[in-house]
Design a protein around this motif. Structure first.
Motif, PDB file in Angstrom:
ATOM      1  N   SER A 555       0.831  -1.208   0.000  1.00  7.55           N
ATOM      2  CA  SER A 555       0.000   0.000   0.000  1.00  7.55           C
ATOM      3  C   SER A 555       0.867   1.260   0.000  1.00  7.55           C
ATOM      4  O   SER A 555       0.604   2.217  -0.751  1.00  7.55           O
ATOM      5  CB  SER A 555      -0.912  -0.001   1.227  1.00  7.55           C
ATOM      6  OG  SER A 555      -1.590   1.230   1.358  1.00  7.55           O
ATOM      7  N   ALA A 565      -5.468   4.813  -6.300  1.00  5.77           N
ATOM      8  CA  ALA A 565      -6.542   3.828  -6.474  1.00  5.77           C
ATOM      9  C   ALA A 565      -6.089   2.451  -5.991  1.00  5.77           C
ATOM     10  O   ALA A 565      -6.818   1.754  -5.258  1.00  5.77           O
ATOM     11  CB  ALA A 565      -6.969   3.766  -7.936  1.00  5.77           C
ATOM     12  N   GLU A 566      -4.861   2.046  -6.397  1.00  5.53           N
ATOM     13  CA  GLU A 566      -4.350   0.744  -5.963  1.00  5.53           C
ATOM     14  C   GLU A 566      -4.121   0.716  -4.448  1.00  5.53           C
ATOM     15  O   GLU A 566      -4.401  -0.280  -3.777  1.00  5.53           O
ATOM     16  CB  GLU A 566      -3.035   0.414  -6.685  1.00  5.53           C
ATOM     17  CG  GLU A 566      -3.204   0.060  -8.153  1.00  5.53           C
ATOM     18  CD  GLU A 566      -3.011   1.270  -9.059  1.00  5.53           C
ATOM     19  OE1 GLU A 566      -3.292   2.406  -8.602  1.00  5.53           O
ATOM     20  OE2 GLU A 566      -2.608   1.081 -10.221  1.00  5.53           O
ATOM     21  N   LEU A 569      -7.374   0.267  -2.787  1.00  4.89           N
ATOM     22  CA  LEU A 569      -7.848  -1.103  -2.960  1.00  4.89           C
ATOM     23  C   LEU A 569      -7.188  -2.050  -1.944  1.00  4.89           C
ATOM     24  O   LEU A 569      -7.853  -2.924  -1.372  1.00  4.89           O
ATOM     25  CB  LEU A 569      -7.555  -1.567  -4.391  1.00  4.89           C
ATOM     26  CG  LEU A 569      -8.131  -2.934  -4.787  1.00  4.89           C
ATOM     27  CD1 LEU A 569      -9.660  -2.901  -4.747  1.00  4.89           C
ATOM     28  CD2 LEU A 569      -7.657  -3.327  -6.193  1.00  4.89           C
ATOM     29  N   LYS A 572      -8.713  -1.415   1.418  1.00  3.09           N
ATOM     30  CA  LYS A 572     -10.058  -1.994   1.465  1.00  3.09           C
ATOM     31  C   LYS A 572      -9.977  -3.506   1.670  1.00  3.09           C
ATOM     32  O   LYS A 572     -10.748  -4.087   2.448  1.00  3.09           O
ATOM     33  CB  LYS A 572     -10.805  -1.668   0.175  1.00  3.09           C
ATOM     34  CG  LYS A 572     -12.249  -2.156   0.149  1.00  3.09           C
ATOM     35  CD  LYS A 572     -12.936  -1.749  -1.153  1.00  3.09           C
ATOM     36  CE  LYS A 572     -14.376  -2.252  -1.189  1.00  3.09           C
ATOM     37  NZ  LYS A 572     -15.042  -1.878  -2.465  1.00  3.09           N
ATOM     38  N   ARG A 573      -9.016  -4.106   0.992  1.00  2.00           N
ATOM     39  CA  ARG A 573      -8.817  -5.555   1.131  1.00  2.00           C
ATOM     40  C   ARG A 573      -8.392  -5.913   2.564  1.00  2.00           C
ATOM     41  O   ARG A 573      -8.822  -6.918   3.118  1.00  2.00           O
ATOM     42  CB  ARG A 573      -7.762  -6.004   0.124  1.00  2.00           C
ATOM     43  CG  ARG A 573      -7.550  -7.511   0.054  1.00  2.00           C
ATOM     44  CD  ARG A 573      -6.552  -7.825  -1.061  1.00  2.00           C
ATOM     45  NE  ARG A 573      -6.094  -9.196  -1.033  1.00  2.00           N
ATOM     46  CZ  ARG A 573      -5.125  -9.674  -1.802  1.00  2.00           C
ATOM     47  NH1 ARG A 573      -4.522  -8.868  -2.686  1.00  2.00           N
ATOM     48  NH2 ARG A 573      -4.748 -10.928  -1.712  1.00  2.00           N
ATOM     49  N   HIS A 576     -11.454  -5.731   4.730  1.00  4.06           N
ATOM     50  CA  HIS A 576     -12.362  -6.850   4.463  1.00  4.06           C
ATOM     51  C   HIS A 576     -11.866  -8.131   5.128  1.00  4.06           C
ATOM     52  O   HIS A 576     -12.650  -8.941   5.648  1.00  4.06           O
ATOM     53  CB  HIS A 576     -12.497  -7.052   2.946  1.00  4.06           C
ATOM     54  CG  HIS A 576     -13.387  -8.201   2.572  1.00  4.06           C
ATOM     55  ND1 HIS A 576     -12.910  -9.476   2.347  1.00  4.06           N
ATOM     56  CD2 HIS A 576     -14.754  -8.273   2.404  1.00  4.06           C
ATOM     57  CE1 HIS A 576     -13.905 -10.283   2.063  1.00  4.06           C
ATOM     58  NE2 HIS A 576     -15.046  -9.563   2.074  1.00  4.06           N
TER      59      HIS A 576
END
Length: 717
Positions: A555, A565-566, A569, A572-573, A576
């Protein structure tokens, strides 16, 4: 008819001894000794009393004077008894003066079995197997003690096959329990524990020493579970465990955390008698409960123990340290000193380890002073602990100074100073110590290689690392492990050789674990190589889907490359999957108290003054031309917010607190759980100009010594 089964030769020797003793008695009755030795006019007329008096005086000389003075007294004795010769033989052998011992042995007019055995044992003690075996073959009469002495000595010297042959050549009727025990102990001491167990099963009779010997041998050779099986067999066979047997059983239970078995052994100790009087059983119980994380039970045992000597106190001190209860450990040490229990080397080592755990240099210095008073500083055991303590507290020069004072430096001593210097990035010092180590014929091991590669990694010495790695790869005595390959990958990666590092990972003789790939991923973060980083990260996620370090590194790499954006993501991963990032924190230890700070932290009582100090430092930094490096603000926010985020990193808060709380001009030491960011690194270099102080920061990678605007890492970390 032979008297008491004696042989004609032994009767002859006894008669000769009696004649000599009577002659000496007559001589002593009418004369006095000369040359300053004790007068004999007061010595009893009994020849055995004369011998006893000579023994007493001889032991006095050996214990309180030099060996040569003892020999001078011995030479004044007319026709010394063979037992006096034997005492001198022991003394010479103990001092590794074997040639003089052999010369004296040849002078004994009538040698008995004890003197022969003493000479054989002395040769073995000095490592002279050839002479020992020659003397054994020359013995006119051998006893089982003679056989056992030679067998035991050969085993201690590692000559197992010869000891085996000698043992089995004994008359089966002459093999007593002691000889079997010696063989079992020797097998265990040489790592042949299964041979020891097989021999133990063959023993015609066993005593409590036999059981204790095999249980201890199994435990020391990593067979603790089997040791407890044998302990259970001992109890089932009706053998009453001795205190030594209980200690061996508790040691095995502690190593494999067999809590319920240890409790059963504790119950056995209660049934067999009052264990509270036995210091070794008490200390073993304290250690057992400490290893099982049951400190309340360990404290209860300590409280019940009637013998609170250095052994029992040290067990509790070490137990607290093992459970990361370092303040309590140091309190035990303080109480030991207060009530007059003199610490031993283990006590000092455990106390110094707790000082390391607290990063408490001041207490470490106080303990160091006590070490010096007791003359233990030059010992490898305590000296090594002092080296570790000073290294981990940021004082590598003091660590090196202590190391130089160690008299007998083992491979552990050398590894300690090599690893300590490597943590501080003193690569040239490490290589110098390694060369000295080799010149002194100390064989390096796997820890040495790890320390060397770590030093090369932190100093950017790529070619040196390649040579060292190749050298150890050819060295048969050292087997390259996955830790060594991880270190080499780290060296290559830090030096920008990412393709070579990845190729090394793929060609390793063992399967790469997550630590190897993390080393490569970390290097990709440093050199902004996203392609290799993604491959490394995917490998890690296959093995450890919840590896927070991999998520954070990837990250941050995306964020520093403005690929928001990456980066989002990945975050977010993480959310989750329930992966939580370890928050960055820094701390300062003052007067034994740790002051901890998080980024933008406002929980400290001195928060207002800390932030005022940071604002003042910010103004001074800009006057010196400092511009915040926004690539280290890893969030997609406005420029002003990025600068504010960088200004309140945890290490800066800790430095501001230390400036407020320490004497002006003194050195500041800050510890950090993560790697210091590049922007803070640049800022701290300038701070040393502003406050005219040395600032030491230990991050997850190494120690940084900031002074006069320069960092010891040379901006390479």
């Amino acid at each position: 008819m032979l008297l008491f089964g004696s042989s004609p030769k032994s009767i002859f020797h006894s008669t000769m001894f009696l004649c000599i003793a009577i002659r000496n008695w007559r001589f002593f009755s009418f004369t006095t000794a000369t040359n300053g030795f004790a007068s004999t006019s007061s010595i009893s007329s009994n020849p055995f009393t004369i011998i006893k008096s000579h023994k007493h005086t001889l032991f006095h000389y050996l214990n309180n004077r030099t060996l040569d003075q003892a020999r001078a007294f011995f030479d004044q004795i007319p026709s010394p008894h063979v037992s006096l010769y034997t005492i001198m033989l022991h003394a010479y052998a103990s001092n590794h003066r074997l040639r003089e011992a052999i010369d004296l042995f040849r002078q004994i007019p009538f040698k008995d079995v004890v003197s022969w055995n003493a000479m054989i044992k002395g040769c073995l003690h000095c490592g002279d197997m050839v002479t020992a075996r020659k003397l054994f073959d020359e013995m006119p009469h051998r006893t089982v003690v003679s056989w056992t002495t030679l067998v035991d000595g050969l085993l201690r010297l590692g000559v197992v096959e010869e000891a085996e042959a000698l043992f089995w050549s004994m008359d089966p009727l002459d093999r007593d329990v002691a000889s079997w025990n010696a063989m079992i102990h020797g097998y265990c001491g040489n790592g042949r524990v299964h041979d020891a167990l097989r021999l133990f099963r063959q023993m015609p009779s066993k005593d409590d020493i036999s059981w204790s010997c095999i249980i201890s041998g199994l435990d020391h050779n990593g067979e603790s579970e089997q040791a407890l099986v044998v302990f259970r067999d001992m109890v089932a066979s009706g053998v009453c465990p001795s205190s030594v047997g209980l200690v061996c059983g508790l040691s095995a239970a502690a190593k494999i955390l067999a809590f319920h078995v240890g409790i059963q052994i504790h119950c056995s100790a209660l049934k067999l008698g009052d264990w509270r009087f036995d210091e070794f059983v008490s200390s073993s119980l304290v250690t057992f409960y400490s290893c099982c994380k049951q400190m309340e039970s360990a404290c209860w045992v300590f409280g019940e123990a009637l013998c609170k000597n250095v052994v029992v106190c040290t067990a509790l001190l070490t137990g607290y340290g093992f459970n990361d209860k370092h303040p309590e450990a140091l309190e035990v040490f303080r109480q030991m000193m207060r009530i007059g229990v003199i610490p031993n080397e283990s006590s000092f080592t455990s106390a110094l380890n707790s000082c390391c755990g607290l990063e408490d240099l001041e207490r470490g210095k106080v303990i160091h002073a006590e070490v010096v008073k007791m003359g233990l500083e030059s010992g490898g055991y305590v000296g090594g602990s002092l080296v570790v303590m000073y290294s981990k507290c940021g004082y590598v020069s003091d660590a090196v100074s202590v190391f130089k004072g160690i008299n007998e430096k083992s491979v552990v001593s050398w590894n300690t100073v090599i690893v300590g210097c490597a943590q501080h990035g003193c690569g040239m010092w490490v290589l110098a110590f390694f060369n000295q180590m080799l010149r002194q014929r100390v064989d390096p091991n796997g820890v040495t290689l790890t320390g060397l590669l770590s030093a090369c990694s932190r100093s950017g010495m790529l070619q040196k690392a390649r040579c060292i790695f190749r050298y150890f790869g050819q060295e048969r005595s050292v087997t390259l492990t996955i830790e060594h390959y991880t270190s080499m990958v780290d060296v290559l990666g830090r030096c920008g050789e990412l393709e070579e590092a990845e190729a090394l990972v793929m060609s390793m003789p063992m399967k790469a674990n997550s630590m190897v790939w993390l080393a490569l991923l970390s290097a990709c973060r440093k050199h902004s190589n996203i392609d290799v980083a993604e491959r490394a990260a995917n490998r890690i996620f296959e093995m450890e889907p919840d590896c927070s370090a991999a998520y954070v590194l990837l990250s941050n790499l995306y964020a520093s490359s403005s690929r928001w954006a990456e980066a989002a993501l990945i975050r977010k991963r993480m959310k989750h999957n329930g992966v939580v990032k370890q928050p960055g924190s820094s701390w300062v230890t003052l007067k034994g108290q740790k002051h901890n700070f998080l980024s933008a932290d406002r929980s400290h009582p001195l928060t207002e003054k800390i932030y005022q100090t940071l604002e003042w430092l910010g103004v001074k930094l800009k006057e010196l031309g400092y511009v915040p490096d926004q690539q280290f603000a890893l969030h997609d926010v406005e420029t002003e917010q990025k600068e504010e985020m960088l200004s309140y990193h945890s290490e800066r808060l800790a430095i501001a607190f230390a400036l407020l709380s320490t004497v002006e001009g003194s050195r500041i030491t800050v510890m950090k759980n993560l790697r210091v960011c590049g922007d803070c690194h640049s800022a701290i270099k300038l701070m040393t100009h502003i406050v005219d102080r040395e600032i030491v920061v230990r991050d997850s990678s190494r120690f940084h010594h900031f002074k006069n605007g320069i960092c010891s890492c040379g901006d390479y970390w």
